[in-house]
Design a protein around this motif. Structure first.
Motif, PDB file in Angstrom:
ATOM      1  N   GLN A   1       3.219  -6.222   6.273  1.00  0.00           N
ATOM      2  CA  GLN A   1       4.082  -6.404   5.121  1.00  0.00           C
ATOM      3  C   GLN A   1       5.536  -6.193   5.519  1.00  0.00           C
ATOM      4  OE1 GLN A   1       1.765  -4.248   5.603  1.00  0.00           O
ATOM      5  NE2 GLN A   1       2.213  -2.182   4.898  1.00  0.00           N
ATOM      6  N   SER A   2       6.495  -6.862   4.830  1.00  0.00           N
ATOM      7  CA  SER A   2       7.902  -6.755   5.171  1.00  0.00           C
ATOM      8  C   SER A   2       8.454  -5.455   4.635  1.00  0.00           C
ATOM      9  CB  SER A   2       8.673  -7.922   4.573  1.00  0.00           C
ATOM     10  OG  SER A   2       8.187  -9.145   5.058  1.00  0.00           O
ATOM     11  N   ALA A   3       9.453  -4.919   5.360  1.00  0.00           N
ATOM     12  CA  ALA A   3      10.104  -3.698   4.928  1.00  0.00           C
ATOM     13  C   ALA A   3      10.922  -3.974   3.671  1.00  0.00           C
ATOM     14  CB  ALA A   3      10.995  -3.168   6.035  1.00  0.00           C
ATOM     15  N   LEU A   4      11.113  -2.938   2.880  1.00  0.00           N
ATOM     16  CA  LEU A   4      11.986  -3.027   1.716  1.00  0.00           C
ATOM     17  C   LEU A   4      13.427  -3.089   2.201  1.00  0.00           C
ATOM     18  CD1 LEU A   4      10.217  -0.256  -0.401  1.00  0.00           C
ATOM     19  CD2 LEU A   4       9.766  -2.727  -0.385  1.00  0.00           C
ATOM     20  N   THR A   5      14.305  -3.704   1.409  1.00  0.00           N
ATOM     21  CA  THR A   5      15.687  -3.913   1.828  1.00  0.00           C
ATOM     22  C   THR A   5      16.622  -2.858   1.257  1.00  0.00           C
ATOM     23  OG1 THR A   5      15.333  -6.299   2.008  1.00  0.00           O
ATOM     24  CG2 THR A   5      17.606  -5.550   1.844  1.00  0.00           C
ATOM     25  N   GLN A   6      17.293  -2.142   2.140  1.00  0.00           N
ATOM     26  CA  GLN A   6      18.308  -1.150   1.757  1.00  0.00           C
ATOM     27  C   GLN A   6      19.616  -1.486   2.455  1.00  0.00           C
ATOM     28  OE1 GLN A   6      15.261   2.512   2.607  1.00  0.00           O
ATOM     29  NE2 GLN A   6      17.343   3.106   2.032  1.00  0.00           N
TER      30      GLN A   6
ATOM     31  N   SER B   1      10.416   4.161  -0.300  1.00  0.00           N
ATOM     32  CA  SER B   1       9.063   3.759   0.040  1.00  0.00           C
ATOM     33  C   SER B   1       8.367   3.321  -1.230  1.00  0.00           C
ATOM     34  CB  SER B   1       8.308   4.919   0.685  1.00  0.00           C
ATOM     35  OG  SER B   1       6.994   4.538   1.018  1.00  0.00           O
ATOM     36  N   SER B   2       7.448   2.393  -1.092  1.00  0.00           N
ATOM     37  CA  SER B   2       6.693   1.919  -2.242  1.00  0.00           C
ATOM     38  C   SER B   2       5.248   1.674  -1.873  1.00  0.00           C
ATOM     39  CB  SER B   2       7.290   0.626  -2.789  1.00  0.00           C
ATOM     40  OG  SER B   2       6.490   0.094  -3.828  1.00  0.00           O
ATOM     41  N   TYR B   3       4.376   1.955  -2.829  1.00  0.00           N
ATOM     42  CA  TYR B   3       2.987   1.522  -2.717  1.00  0.00           C
ATOM     43  C   TYR B   3       3.003  -0.007  -2.751  1.00  0.00           C
ATOM     44  CZ  TYR B   3      -2.043   1.563  -3.750  1.00  0.00           C
ATOM     45  OH  TYR B   3      -3.396   1.388  -3.709  1.00  0.00           O
ATOM     46  N   THR B   4       2.089  -0.635  -2.021  1.00  0.00           N
ATOM     47  CA  THR B   4       2.035  -2.091  -1.998  1.00  0.00           C
ATOM     48  C   THR B   4       0.609  -2.552  -2.156  1.00  0.00           C
ATOM     49  OG1 THR B   4       2.492  -4.075  -0.688  1.00  0.00           O
ATOM     50  CG2 THR B   4       2.024  -2.079   0.532  1.00  0.00           C
ATOM     51  N   SER B   5       0.446  -3.753  -2.671  1.00  0.00           N
ATOM     52  CA  SER B   5      -0.885  -4.228  -3.049  1.00  0.00           C
ATOM     53  C   SER B   5      -1.539  -5.098  -1.988  1.00  0.00           C
ATOM     54  CB  SER B   5      -0.778  -5.022  -4.355  1.00  0.00           C
ATOM     55  OG  SER B   5       0.063  -6.137  -4.184  1.00  0.00           O
ATOM     56  N   SER B   6      -1.140  -4.949  -0.750  1.00  0.00           N
ATOM     57  CA  SER B   6      -1.726  -5.821   0.273  1.00  0.00           C
ATOM     58  C   SER B   6      -3.138  -5.409   0.650  1.00  0.00           C
ATOM     59  CB  SER B   6      -0.835  -5.847   1.514  1.00  0.00           C
ATOM     60  OG  SER B   6      -0.726  -4.562   2.066  1.00  0.00           O
TER      61      SER B   6
ATOM     62  N   VAL C   1       4.909   0.833   2.212  1.00  0.00           N
ATOM     63  CA  VAL C   1       5.965   0.184   2.974  1.00  0.00           C
ATOM     64  C   VAL C   1       7.246   0.989   2.787  1.00  0.00           C
ATOM     65  CG1 VAL C   1       6.577  -1.394   1.092  1.00  0.00           C
ATOM     66  CG2 VAL C   1       7.098  -2.016   3.472  1.00  0.00           C
ATOM     67  N   PHE C   2       8.050   1.080   3.865  1.00  0.00           N
ATOM     68  CA  PHE C   2       9.326   1.787   3.803  1.00  0.00           C
ATOM     69  C   PHE C   2      10.485   0.795   3.811  1.00  0.00           C
ATOM     70  CE2 PHE C   2       8.569   6.283   4.164  1.00  0.00           C
ATOM     71  CZ  PHE C   2       7.322   6.392   4.765  1.00  0.00           C
ATOM     72  N   GLY C   3      11.619   1.250   3.320  1.00  0.00           N
ATOM     73  CA  GLY C   3      12.863   0.525   3.502  1.00  0.00           C
ATOM     74  C   GLY C   3      13.421   0.807   4.886  1.00  0.00           C
ATOM     75  N   GLY C   4      14.423   0.040   5.269  1.00  0.00           N
ATOM     76  CA  GLY C   4      14.996   0.186   6.602  1.00  0.00           C
ATOM     77  C   GLY C   4      15.896   1.409   6.768  1.00  0.00           C
ATOM     78  N   GLY C   5      16.212   2.074   5.655  1.00  0.00           N
ATOM     79  CA  GLY C   5      17.029   3.286   5.724  1.00  0.00           C
ATOM     80  C   GLY C   5      18.493   3.025   5.452  1.00  0.00           C
ATOM     81  N   THR C   6      19.151   4.005   4.839  1.00  0.00           N
ATOM     82  CA  THR C   6      20.581   3.933   4.531  1.00  0.00           C
ATOM     83  C   THR C   6      21.255   5.213   5.015  1.00  0.00           C
ATOM     84  OG1 THR C   6      20.225   2.581   2.559  1.00  0.00           O
ATOM     85  CG2 THR C   6      22.305   3.808   2.689  1.00  0.00           C
TER      86      THR C   6
ATOM     87  N   LEU D   1      11.659   4.434   9.472  1.00  0.00           N
ATOM     88  CA  LEU D   1      10.285   4.901   9.334  1.00  0.00           C
ATOM     89  C   LEU D   1       9.327   3.729   9.203  1.00  0.00           C
ATOM     90  CD1 LEU D   1      10.942   7.719   6.686  1.00  0.00           C
ATOM     91  CD2 LEU D   1      10.772   7.976   9.172  1.00  0.00           C
ATOM     92  N   GLU D   2       8.181   3.864   9.843  1.00  0.00           N
ATOM     93  CA  GLU D   2       7.155   2.818   9.788  1.00  0.00           C
ATOM     94  C   GLU D   2       5.821   3.447   9.410  1.00  0.00           C
ATOM     95  OE1 GLU D   2       5.000  -0.533  12.670  1.00  0.00           O
ATOM     96  OE2 GLU D   2       6.209   1.040  13.554  1.00  0.00           O
ATOM     97  N   TRP D   3       5.250   3.001   8.300  1.00  0.00           N
ATOM     98  CA  TRP D   3       3.931   3.484   7.876  1.00  0.00           C
ATOM     99  C   TRP D   3       2.865   2.887   8.774  1.00  0.00           C
ATOM    100  CZ3 TRP D   3      -0.428   0.999   5.682  1.00  0.00           C
ATOM    101  CH2 TRP D   3      -1.374   1.843   5.104  1.00  0.00           C
ATOM    102  N   MET D   4       1.998   3.759   9.324  1.00  0.00           N
ATOM    103  CA  MET D   4       0.976   3.315  10.261  1.00  0.00           C
ATOM    104  C   MET D   4      -0.398   3.173   9.613  1.00  0.00           C
ATOM    105  SD  MET D   4       1.884   5.726  13.499  1.00  0.00           S
ATOM    106  CE  MET D   4       0.611   4.967  14.527  1.00  0.00           C
ATOM    107  N   GLY D   5      -0.670   4.025   8.622  1.00  0.00           N
ATOM    108  CA  GLY D   5      -1.988   3.968   8.015  1.00  0.00           C
ATOM    109  C   GLY D   5      -2.286   5.232   7.230  1.00  0.00           C
ATOM    110  N   TRP D   6      -3.445   5.232   6.594  1.00  0.00           N
ATOM    111  CA  TRP D   6      -3.832   6.312   5.685  1.00  0.00           C
ATOM    112  C   TRP D   6      -5.299   6.616   5.871  1.00  0.00           C
ATOM    113  CZ3 TRP D   6      -7.667   5.627   1.990  1.00  0.00           C
ATOM    114  CH2 TRP D   6      -7.775   6.590   0.980  1.00  0.00           C
ATOM    115  N   ILE D   7      -5.663   7.885   5.720  1.00  0.00           N
ATOM    116  CA  ILE D   7      -7.066   8.284   5.722  1.00  0.00           C
ATOM    117  C   ILE D   7      -7.318   9.233   4.555  1.00  0.00           C
ATOM    118  CG2 ILE D   7      -6.619  10.139   7.423  1.00  0.00           C
ATOM    119  CD1 ILE D   7      -9.555   9.652   8.397  1.00  0.00           C
ATOM    120  N   SER D   8      -8.411   9.015   3.883  1.00  0.00           N
ATOM    121  CA  SER D   8      -8.818   9.949   2.831  1.00  0.00           C
ATOM    122  C   SER D   8      -9.434  11.176   3.486  1.00  0.00           C
ATOM    123  CB  SER D   8      -9.860   9.286   1.915  1.00  0.00           C
ATOM    124  OG  SER D   8     -10.476  10.267   1.101  1.00  0.00           O
ATOM    125  N   ALA D   9      -8.858  12.326   3.201  1.00  0.00           N
ATOM    126  CA  ALA D   9      -9.431  13.565   3.735  1.00  0.00           C
ATOM    127  C   ALA D   9     -10.705  13.934   2.979  1.00  0.00           C
ATOM    128  CB  ALA D   9      -8.411  14.706   3.641  1.00  0.00           C
ATOM    129  N   TYR D  10     -10.966  13.248   1.891  1.00  0.00           N
ATOM    130  CA  TYR D  10     -12.153  13.518   1.079  1.00  0.00           C
ATOM    131  C   TYR D  10     -13.393  12.826   1.645  1.00  0.00           C
ATOM    132  CZ  TYR D  10     -15.326  13.434  -2.924  1.00  0.00           C
ATOM    133  OH  TYR D  10     -16.427  13.555  -3.735  1.00  0.00           O
TER     134      TYR D  10
END
Lengths: 113, 116
Positions: A1-6, A91-96, A103-108, B45-54
């Protein structure tokens, strides 16, 4: 997914207010109220400042506030202080996926003049 | 107090694997998921993944599928992240963080350097 834009950088003088934008899509920022903001000082781990668009964790000053309109979220810091100088990430939850996916933004970089 | 404590820095050669640990204390480990987030030098920052600890369910970022495995040991309240076939662009600080709506607790970070 693409990063959010900041924006890459913002600046303000002590006592002033600044706003950092975070633009996504209807699959992330616009589709969920799970937008969060993080403050990171050099060499330190990020710190949660805002969660669920506009909620502040205990201990975060009320100078920090969050909002959202459509696919864009915003972080506003009022009454700027020298210690607010840091990098800020949205950062936002995403539905992918049906499982948690973020997903995170690129930072400011915030500079307090 | 509530905290996540990560294992120490690692230096690996290209093609090797690394396994980073993250020990939780001060809260019920199985109540929240654990995400892993990395930050290359001077980058975001780059999100890599998630695990349920449950229940151990996992979801990985698409670009890391096939190279990353996240696990937990509920008996020791510890999460693990293994990254295989390391490349130079995997050089980064790796963070574990807990939370399902947002990442409210962060580990101190583990520097992983990939260099021949």
């Amino acid at each position: 997914q693409s990063a959010l834009t900041q924006p890459a950088s913002v600046s303000g003088s002590p006592g002033q207010s600044i706003t950092i934008s975070c633009t996504g899509t209807s699959s992330d920022v616009g589709g969920y109220n799970y937008v969060s903001w993080y403050q990171q000082h050099p060499g330190k781990a990020p710190k949660l400042m805002i969660y669920e668009v506009s909620n502040r964790p205990s201990g975060v000053p009320d100078r920090f506030s969050g909002s959202k309109s459509g696919n864009t979220a915003s972080l506003t810091i009022s009454g700027l202080q020298a210690e607010d100088e840091a990098d800020y990430y949205c950062s936002s939850y995403t539905s992918s996926s049906t499982l948690p996916n973020w997903v995170f933004g690129g930072g400011t970089k915030l500079t307090v003049l | 107090q509530v905290q996540l404590v990560q294992s120490g820095a690692e230096v690996k050669k290209p093609g090797a694997s690394v396994k980073v640990s993250c020990k939780a204390s001060g809260y019920t480990f199985t109540s929240y998921g654990i995400s892993w987030v990395r930050q290359a030098p001077g980058q975001g920052l780059e999100w890599m993944g998630w695990i349920s600890a449950y229940n151990g369910n996992t979801n990985y970022a698409q670009k890391l599928q096939g190279r990353v495995t996240m696990t937990t040991d509920t008996s020791t309240s510890t999460a693990y992240m293994e990254l295989r076939s390391l490349r130079s662009d995997d050089t980064a600080v790796y963070y574990c963080c807990s939370g399902d709506d947002a990442f409210d607790i962060w580990g101190q970070g583990t520097m992983v350097t990939v260099s021949s």
